[in-house]
Design a protein around this motif. Structure first.
Motif, mmCIF file in Angstrom:
data_model
loop_
_atom_site.group_PDB
_atom_site.id
_atom_site.type_symbol
_atom_site.label_atom_id
_atom_site.label_comp_id
_atom_site.label_asym_id
_atom_site.label_seq_id
_atom_site.Cartn_x
_atom_site.Cartn_y
_atom_site.Cartn_z
ATOM 1 N N VAL A 266 3.970 -10.530 49.793
ATOM 2 C CA VAL A 266 4.965 -9.457 49.704
ATOM 3 C C VAL A 266 4.498 -8.309 48.816
ATOM 4 O O VAL A 266 5.181 -7.295 48.701
ATOM 5 N N GLY A 267 3.339 -8.484 48.155
ATOM 6 C CA GLY A 267 2.756 -7.392 47.398
ATOM 7 C C GLY A 267 3.267 -7.237 45.981
ATOM 8 O O GLY A 267 3.004 -6.223 45.332
ATOM 9 N N ARG A 268 3.973 -8.246 45.461
ATOM 10 C CA ARG A 268 4.436 -8.178 44.081
ATOM 11 C C ARG A 268 4.660 -9.580 43.560
ATOM 12 O O ARG A 268 4.782 -10.536 44.331
ATOM 13 N N THR A 269 4.708 -9.700 42.235
ATOM 14 C CA THR A 269 5.105 -10.957 41.627
ATOM 15 C C THR A 269 6.629 -10.996 41.517
ATOM 16 O O THR A 269 7.321 -10.039 41.863
ATOM 17 N N GLY A 270 7.153 -12.128 41.048
ATOM 18 C CA GLY A 270 8.593 -12.308 41.054
ATOM 19 C C GLY A 270 9.274 -11.787 39.805
ATOM 20 O O GLY A 270 8.640 -11.420 38.816
ATOM 21 N N THR A 271 10.591 -11.756 39.872
ATOM 22 C CA THR A 271 11.430 -11.352 38.748
ATOM 23 C C THR A 271 12.433 -12.464 38.454
ATOM 24 O O THR A 271 12.739 -13.293 39.335
ATOM 25 N N PRO A 272 12.987 -12.502 37.257
ATOM 26 C CA PRO A 272 14.047 -13.478 36.980
ATOM 27 C C PRO A 272 15.199 -13.375 37.977
ATOM 28 O O PRO A 272 15.782 -14.397 38.366
ATOM 29 N N ARG A 273 15.506 -12.169 38.418
ATOM 30 C CA ARG A 273 16.606 -12.020 39.378
ATOM 31 C C ARG A 273 16.304 -12.730 40.693
ATOM 32 O O ARG A 273 17.217 -13.288 41.324
ATOM 33 N N ASP A 274 15.032 -12.716 41.138
ATOM 34 C CA ASP A 274 14.675 -13.434 42.365
ATOM 35 C C ASP A 274 15.047 -14.910 42.238
ATOM 36 O O ASP A 274 15.576 -15.515 43.181
ATOM 37 N N VAL A 275 14.749 -15.489 41.088
ATOM 38 C CA VAL A 275 15.074 -16.895 40.867
ATOM 39 C C VAL A 275 16.584 -17.089 40.778
ATOM 40 O O VAL A 275 17.143 -18.024 41.372
ATOM 41 N N GLY A 276 17.251 -16.204 40.067
ATOM 42 C CA GLY A 276 18.695 -16.313 39.904
ATOM 43 C C GLY A 276 19.434 -16.284 41.228
ATOM 44 O O GLY A 276 20.378 -17.061 41.448
ATOM 45 N N GLU A 277 19.017 -15.401 42.125
ATOM 46 C CA GLU A 277 19.690 -15.300 43.420
ATOM 47 C C GLU A 277 19.484 -16.563 44.256
ATOM 48 O O GLU A 277 20.398 -17.023 44.952
ATOM 49 N N ALA A 278 18.278 -17.138 44.195
ATOM 50 C CA ALA A 278 18.013 -18.366 44.950
ATOM 51 C C ALA A 278 18.837 -19.526 44.414
ATOM 52 O O ALA A 278 19.392 -20.323 45.178
ATOM 53 N N VAL A 279 18.924 -19.632 43.087
ATOM 54 C CA VAL A 279 19.729 -20.691 42.487
ATOM 55 C C VAL A 279 21.200 -20.524 42.871
ATOM 56 O O VAL A 279 21.884 -21.492 43.237
ATOM 57 N N ALA A 280 21.700 -19.299 42.794
ATOM 58 C CA ALA A 280 23.107 -19.055 43.125
ATOM 59 C C ALA A 280 23.408 -19.431 44.573
ATOM 60 O O ALA A 280 24.474 -19.986 44.874
ATOM 61 N N PHE A 281 22.464 -19.156 45.476
ATOM 62 C CA PHE A 281 22.667 -19.537 46.873
ATOM 63 C C PHE A 281 22.746 -21.047 47.020
ATOM 64 O O PHE A 281 23.676 -21.583 47.639
ATOM 65 N N LEU A 282 21.777 -21.759 46.452
ATOM 66 C CA LEU A 282 21.766 -23.219 46.589
ATOM 67 C C LEU A 282 22.948 -23.867 45.884
ATOM 68 O O LEU A 282 23.361 -24.972 46.255
ATOM 69 N N ALA A 283 23.499 -23.201 44.894
ATOM 70 C CA ALA A 283 24.684 -23.725 44.201
ATOM 71 C C ALA A 283 25.968 -23.459 44.967
ATOM 72 O O ALA A 283 26.998 -24.072 44.669
ATOM 73 N N SER A 284 25.924 -22.589 45.944
ATOM 74 C CA SER A 284 27.141 -22.113 46.600
ATOM 75 C C SER A 284 27.516 -22.966 47.806
ATOM 76 O O SER A 284 26.682 -23.684 48.376
ATOM 77 N N PRO A 285 28.773 -22.865 48.260
ATOM 78 C CA PRO A 285 29.176 -23.559 49.485
ATOM 79 C C PRO A 285 28.414 -23.088 50.718
ATOM 80 O O PRO A 285 28.353 -23.807 51.720
#
Length: 242
Positions: A182-201
């Motif tokens: 994707v041409g960039r490294t990750g950010t804390p927000r990238d991780v936060g959004e993935a966690v929030a999705f997996l935590a959600s219904p």
């Protein structure tokens, strides 16, 4: 909705807390270092590798929140040394920070949990890098523990998953980004959004998985970036795409 977040003082922990709070969770945070961020309903400074302190923090979270829907595990330690130079203390520090914390909190929380456990793992659990035997072993064990919980507690309505980040930030971002499709490294927000999705219904039929959050790092052959002839095959897309 409610959540207990271990490792809440780190940049990744704070990004997870913000994503969960945005989605309507009240969040109790806990970690080795104090944190006064208002995103937390309450924050506990505690060594969660101590079983008794972990039980106390879970009890505090249950009392504060009136119940727990989600447990998020975002603690780690990364000693850097090859296998033969890794000390006993480095080895046990890595295991305590990840596996002991995860086990202690899961054991105390599962009888009360209503929805999901989400752990922050690492691509280093399945992609090897020099100098990280203790860290990689700890994160690999975390993957296995979440699969075990997914199997044993799925019928109780509890899901367990892992997000596996690639490089989040870094000292030499421009050079490091060259290995990411994707041409960039990750950010804390990238991780936060993935966690929030997996935590959600919304993720109610996803359990026992390790989800790479790595910008495609884990799908790319190193040769694609190291060999000039292969790099030349990448399509050149105009930057002014509409």
């Amino acid at each position: 909705m409610t959540a207990l977040l271990a490792g809440g003082e780190s940049p990744i922990g704070l990004a997870i807390a913000e994503a969960l709070a945005r989605d309507g969770h009240r969040v109790v945070g806990a970690g080795l270092a104090p944190c006064a961020d208002p995103v937390y309903t309450r924050y506990e400074t505690a060594d969660l590798s101590d079983p008794e302190r972990a039980r106390e923090v879970v009890a505090t979270a249950l009392d504060t929140l009136g119940g727990l829907d989600v447990l998020v595990l975002a603690t780690a330690a990364m000693p850097v040394a090859p296998v033969t130079a890794t000390t006993d203390e480095q080895w046990h520090t890595a295991l305590r920070a990840t596996l002991d914390v995860a086990f202690n909190l899961c054991r105390a929380t599962l009888p009360h949990l209503r929805r999901a456990v989400v752990a922050v793992g690492s691509v280093n659990s399945f992609l090897s890098a020099p100098g990280l035997p203790a860290y990689a072993a700890a994160k690999g064990g975390l993957d296995a523990l979440m699969r075990q919980i997914a199997l044993e507690y799925g019928a109780s309505g509890i899901r367990a998953n892992v997000v596996a980040p690639g490089l989040i930030g870094g000292e030499d971002l421009e050079n490091a980004a060259e290995g990411y499709p994707v041409g960039r490294t990750g950010t804390p927000r990238d991780v936060g959004e993935a966690v929030a999705f997996l935590a959600s219904p919304a993720a109610s039929f996803i359990t026992g998985v390790t989800l790479p959050v790595d910008g495609g790092l884990s799908i790319a052959s190193p040769a694609a970036y190291l060999r000039p002839d292969l790099r030349a095959r990448f399509p050149r897309i105009p930057e002014n795409r509409t």
